[in-house]
Design a protein around this motif. Structure first.
Motif, PDB file in Angstrom:
ATOM      1  N   PRO A   4      36.526  18.192   3.757  1.00 28.53           N
ATOM      2  CA  PRO A   4      37.496  19.286   3.924  1.00 28.53           C
ATOM      3  C   PRO A   4      38.813  19.041   3.182  1.00 28.53           C
ATOM      4  O   PRO A   4      39.200  17.896   2.938  1.00 28.53           O
ATOM      5  CB  PRO A   4      37.734  19.338   5.434  1.00 28.53           C
ATOM      6  CG  PRO A   4      36.501  18.770   6.030  1.00 28.53           C
ATOM      7  CD  PRO A   4      36.072  17.695   5.064  1.00 28.53           C
ATOM      8  N   ILE A   5      39.448  20.143   2.870  1.00 35.06           N
ATOM      9  CA  ILE A   5      40.761  20.173   2.228  1.00 35.06           C
ATOM     10  C   ILE A   5      40.692  19.438   0.889  1.00 35.06           C
ATOM     11  O   ILE A   5      41.548  18.652   0.539  1.00 35.06           O
ATOM     12  CB  ILE A   5      41.875  19.643   3.157  1.00 35.06           C
ATOM     13  CG1 ILE A   5      41.721  20.236   4.570  1.00 35.06           C
ATOM     14  CG2 ILE A   5      43.254  19.986   2.593  1.00 35.06           C
ATOM     15  CD1 ILE A   5      42.581  19.592   5.623  1.00 35.06           C
ATOM     16  N   GLY A   6      39.616  19.733   0.166  1.00 35.75           N
ATOM     17  CA  GLY A   6      39.497  19.218  -1.184  1.00 35.75           C
ATOM     18  C   GLY A   6      39.170  17.750  -1.270  1.00 35.75           C
ATOM     19  O   GLY A   6      39.799  17.024  -2.031  1.00 35.75           O
ATOM     20  N   LEU A   7      38.243  17.275  -0.494  1.00 38.12           N
ATOM     21  CA  LEU A   7      37.793  15.890  -0.450  1.00 38.12           C
ATOM     22  C   LEU A   7      38.846  15.003   0.212  1.00 38.12           C
ATOM     23  O   LEU A   7      39.683  14.387  -0.438  1.00 38.12           O
ATOM     24  CB  LEU A   7      37.440  15.372  -1.853  1.00 38.12           C
ATOM     25  CG  LEU A   7      36.730  14.032  -1.929  1.00 38.12           C
ATOM     26  CD1 LEU A   7      35.424  14.047  -1.138  1.00 38.12           C
ATOM     27  CD2 LEU A   7      36.458  13.656  -3.363  1.00 38.12           C
TER      28      LEU A   7
ATOM     29  N   ALA B 100      34.213  23.736   1.068  1.00 34.70           N
ATOM     30  CA  ALA B 100      33.080  24.632   1.281  1.00 34.70           C
ATOM     31  C   ALA B 100      32.048  24.448   0.171  1.00 34.70           C
ATOM     32  O   ALA B 100      30.847  24.421   0.430  1.00 34.70           O
ATOM     33  CB  ALA B 100      33.550  26.079   1.347  1.00 34.70           C
ATOM     34  N   VAL B 101      32.520  24.301  -1.052  1.00 36.25           N
ATOM     35  CA  VAL B 101      31.610  24.075  -2.177  1.00 36.25           C
ATOM     36  C   VAL B 101      30.920  22.720  -2.032  1.00 36.25           C
ATOM     37  O   VAL B 101      29.715  22.597  -2.256  1.00 36.25           O
ATOM     38  CB  VAL B 101      32.353  24.203  -3.526  1.00 36.25           C
ATOM     39  CG1 VAL B 101      31.444  23.829  -4.690  1.00 36.25           C
ATOM     40  CG2 VAL B 101      32.898  25.614  -3.708  1.00 36.25           C
ATOM     41  N   SER B 102      31.670  21.698  -1.639  1.00 39.40           N
ATOM     42  CA  SER B 102      31.074  20.376  -1.401  1.00 39.40           C
ATOM     43  C   SER B 102      30.002  20.457  -0.327  1.00 39.40           C
ATOM     44  O   SER B 102      28.904  19.920  -0.481  1.00 39.40           O
ATOM     45  CB  SER B 102      32.136  19.374  -0.949  1.00 39.40           C
ATOM     46  OG  SER B 102      33.130  19.198  -1.896  1.00 39.40           O
TER      47      SER B 102
ATOM     48  N   MET C  89      28.222  13.676   7.728  1.00 43.08           N
ATOM     49  CA  MET C  89      28.329  13.344   6.303  1.00 43.08           C
ATOM     50  C   MET C  89      29.238  14.327   5.571  1.00 43.08           C
ATOM     51  O   MET C  89      29.779  14.003   4.524  1.00 43.08           O
ATOM     52  CB  MET C  89      26.948  13.321   5.657  1.00 43.08           C
ATOM     53  CG  MET C  89      26.131  12.157   6.158  1.00 43.08           C
ATOM     54  SD  MET C  89      24.481  11.914   5.459  1.00 43.08           S
ATOM     55  CE  MET C  89      24.303  13.104   4.214  1.00 43.08           C
ATOM     56  N   ALA C  90      29.430  15.508   6.139  1.00 43.75           N
ATOM     57  CA  ALA C  90      30.283  16.513   5.518  1.00 43.75           C
ATOM     58  C   ALA C  90      31.736  16.391   5.959  1.00 43.75           C
ATOM     59  O   ALA C  90      32.597  17.107   5.442  1.00 43.75           O
ATOM     60  CB  ALA C  90      29.756  17.909   5.850  1.00 43.75           C
TER      61      ALA C  90
ATOM     62  N   SER D 145      33.447  22.397   4.987  1.00 42.45           N
ATOM     63  CA  SER D 145      32.230  21.698   4.564  1.00 42.45           C
ATOM     64  C   SER D 145      31.270  21.504   5.735  1.00 42.45           C
ATOM     65  O   SER D 145      30.055  21.687   5.596  1.00 42.45           O
ATOM     66  CB  SER D 145      32.571  20.348   3.943  1.00 42.45           C
ATOM     67  OG  SER D 145      33.354  19.567   4.824  1.00 42.45           O
ATOM     68  N   GLU D 146      31.807  21.150   6.878  1.00 48.20           N
ATOM     69  CA  GLU D 146      30.989  20.925   8.062  1.00 48.20           C
ATOM     70  C   GLU D 146      30.320  22.223   8.527  1.00 48.20           C
ATOM     71  O   GLU D 146      29.151  22.224   8.912  1.00 48.20           O
ATOM     72  CB  GLU D 146      31.849  20.367   9.188  1.00 48.20           C
ATOM     73  CG  GLU D 146      32.498  19.046   8.866  1.00 48.20           C
ATOM     74  CD  GLU D 146      33.637  18.708   9.811  1.00 48.20           C
ATOM     75  OE1 GLU D 146      33.745  17.529  10.181  1.00 48.20           O
ATOM     76  OE2 GLU D 146      34.421  19.621  10.169  1.00 48.20           O
ATOM     77  N   ALA D 147      31.067  23.312   8.483  1.00 48.50           N
ATOM     78  CA  ALA D 147      30.531  24.609   8.907  1.00 48.50           C
ATOM     79  C   ALA D 147      29.349  25.026   8.041  1.00 48.50           C
ATOM     80  O   ALA D 147      28.335  25.520   8.544  1.00 48.50           O
ATOM     81  CB  ALA D 147      31.627  25.673   8.868  1.00 48.50           C
ATOM     82  N   VAL D 148      29.466  24.813   6.732  1.00 51.59           N
ATOM     83  CA  VAL D 148      28.373  25.179   5.824  1.00 51.59           C
ATOM     84  C   VAL D 148      27.149  24.309   6.095  1.00 51.59           C
ATOM     85  O   VAL D 148      26.034  24.819   6.251  1.00 51.59           O
ATOM     86  CB  VAL D 148      28.814  25.075   4.348  1.00 51.59           C
ATOM     87  CG1 VAL D 148      27.627  25.261   3.414  1.00 51.59           C
ATOM     88  CG2 VAL D 148      29.901  26.101   4.032  1.00 51.59           C
TER      89      VAL D 148
END
Length: 158
Positions: free
Chosen positions: A53-56, A65-67, A48-49, A26-29
């Motif tokens: 990771p790892i499904g919330l 990644a979707v989040s 904030m991201a 999530s952070e990378a995106v």
């Protein structure tokens, strides 16, 4: 930079942050799309991201990644207090969900990584690939929007 080369560059950057251990999915995106947009938000926005990771928060639910991708779309289409909701926000977020579900058959982290040992390099490579796919898909959609593409081109060429 040519559109396809720029999209591939976004994919590689997001994947690279994850591969090197600098960020999770999530952070990378979020970081990569913030950079693509010319840093409209301070680099700290990636904080904030960090819960996704790892499904919330390691719960195994919605893919990080979707989040992160949904958060990144908010950078372009989100609103401030008192503003009307941009209808593109819902449409493009749903399209991201549908795109990832179409490729991987799920957006649930535990389903996406089923069959992988969590600490295995194969699981990490799989998640890196999903992260890159999300970032590239978002970059492509943003480049299809003339107003946002103009901002991206100014940021890339500065």
């Amino acid at each position: 930079m040519e559109k396809s080369a720029l999209i591939e560059s976004v994919r590689r950057k997001a994947e690279g942050y994850f591969v090197r251990g600098e960020f999770f999915c999530s952070e990378a995106v979020v970081h990569t799309i913030n950079e693509l947009l010319g840093w409209p938000f301070p680099e700290d926005v990636v904080k904030m991201a960090s819960a996704f990771p790892i499904g919330l928060g390691k719960s195994g639910c919605l893919c990080g990644a979707v989040s992160g991708g949904a958060m990144a779309l908010g950078m372009a289409y989100g609103r401030k207090h008192g503003e009307s909701m941009n209808e593109k926000m819902f449409q493009i977020s749903a399209a991201l969900h549908d795109h990832i579900k179409g490729i991987y058959k799920s957006t649930c982290c535990r389903v996406l990584v089923k069959g992988y040992e969590f600490t295995s390099p194969e699981r990490k490579a799989h998640c890196v690939q999903i992260t890159g796919e999300v970032a590239a898909w978002i970059a492509e959609r943003l480049l299809e929007d003339p107003a946002i593409a103009q901002k991206i081109n100014m940021a890339v060429n500065s």
